[in-house]
Design a protein around this motif. Sequence first.
Motif, short mmCIF file in Angstrom:
data_model
loop_
_atom_site.label_atom_id
_atom_site.label_comp_id
_atom_site.label_asym_id
_atom_site.label_seq_id
_atom_site.Cartn_x
_atom_site.Cartn_y
_atom_site.Cartn_z
N ASP A 87 0.87 -1.18 0.00
CA ASP A 87 0.00 0.00 0.00
C ASP A 87 0.90 1.23 0.00
O ASP A 87 1.41 1.64 1.03
N GLY A 89 0.05 4.21 -0.59
CA GLY A 89 -0.63 5.41 -0.14
C GLY A 89 -0.63 6.52 -1.16
O GLY A 89 -0.98 6.34 -2.33
N ASP A 90 -0.16 7.70 -0.75
CA ASP A 90 -0.16 8.88 -1.62
C ASP A 90 0.81 8.76 -2.80
O ASP A 90 0.74 9.55 -3.75
N PRO A 118 3.35 7.68 2.95
CA PRO A 118 2.30 8.58 3.46
C PRO A 118 0.91 8.11 3.02
O PRO A 118 0.67 7.90 1.83
N GLY A 119 0.05 7.90 4.01
CA GLY A 119 -1.28 7.39 3.71
C GLY A 119 -1.32 5.91 3.39
O GLY A 119 -2.38 5.38 3.02
N GLY A 120 -0.18 5.21 3.54
CA GLY A 120 -0.10 3.79 3.21
C GLY A 120 0.51 2.98 4.33
O GLY A 120 0.36 3.30 5.51
#
Length: 234
Positions: A87, A89-90, A118-120
């Motif tokens: 994942d 993310g961003d 980030p975000g993952g």
Amino acid sequence: MSTVILVRHGRSTANADGVLAGRTPGIELDETGREQAERTGRRLGAVPLVGVVSSPLERCRQTANAILAHQTGSPTAPTETALTECDYGDWQGRKIADLAKEDLWTVVQRHPAAAVFPGGESLAAMQARAVAAVRRHHAAFQATHGSAAVWAVVSHGDLIKSILADALGLHLDLFQRIHVHPASVSIVRYTTTSPEVLAMNTDAGDLSWLREQASEARVGGGAGPGHAHASGDS
């Protein structure tokens, strides 16, 4: 023990475009990737697989289907969410060339064990779930088919690199030293004592020797395929 063949999916449209696809749906193999998957399927046709476990993403399922097409038995190809792509993310969907300018890129390359997208998820979390999934399926296939079972995983580059790093006893910070090309074949045998890495990142060569299974690592290195009972160098 059982033996797992780790197959990276063939080249995808995102690979060709230099994009980090991540878990973006609808990313399929391009023409080159389909040819690569077909080549790997033919190569693995010499090995009777008891099963093929695939990441649920399209490019992996397409590669798994190419492998199954060359199997004479009736192995199944269930999907495993724990073997899906990292994942990111961003970072997902962005050009690799742009990501290489980010500060995090240096961390990913030099200290991947500390990398959190980030975000993952972190690369450490990715490795943990991937290794746990492989060992779980290893135990299940061995319980059902015996210690000579050979099966395949079709997954993604970073996941396979992390599984190989674990099998080699390498810290995750060293996993970027391992290369896993599209549709390449790597092989790990899980024994009662420790994993044995039999091959990494191969895209050619006869694999029929996998029909022979040695019981443990040979003292002195052994005599190689075709001499399963030999040991020592004398």
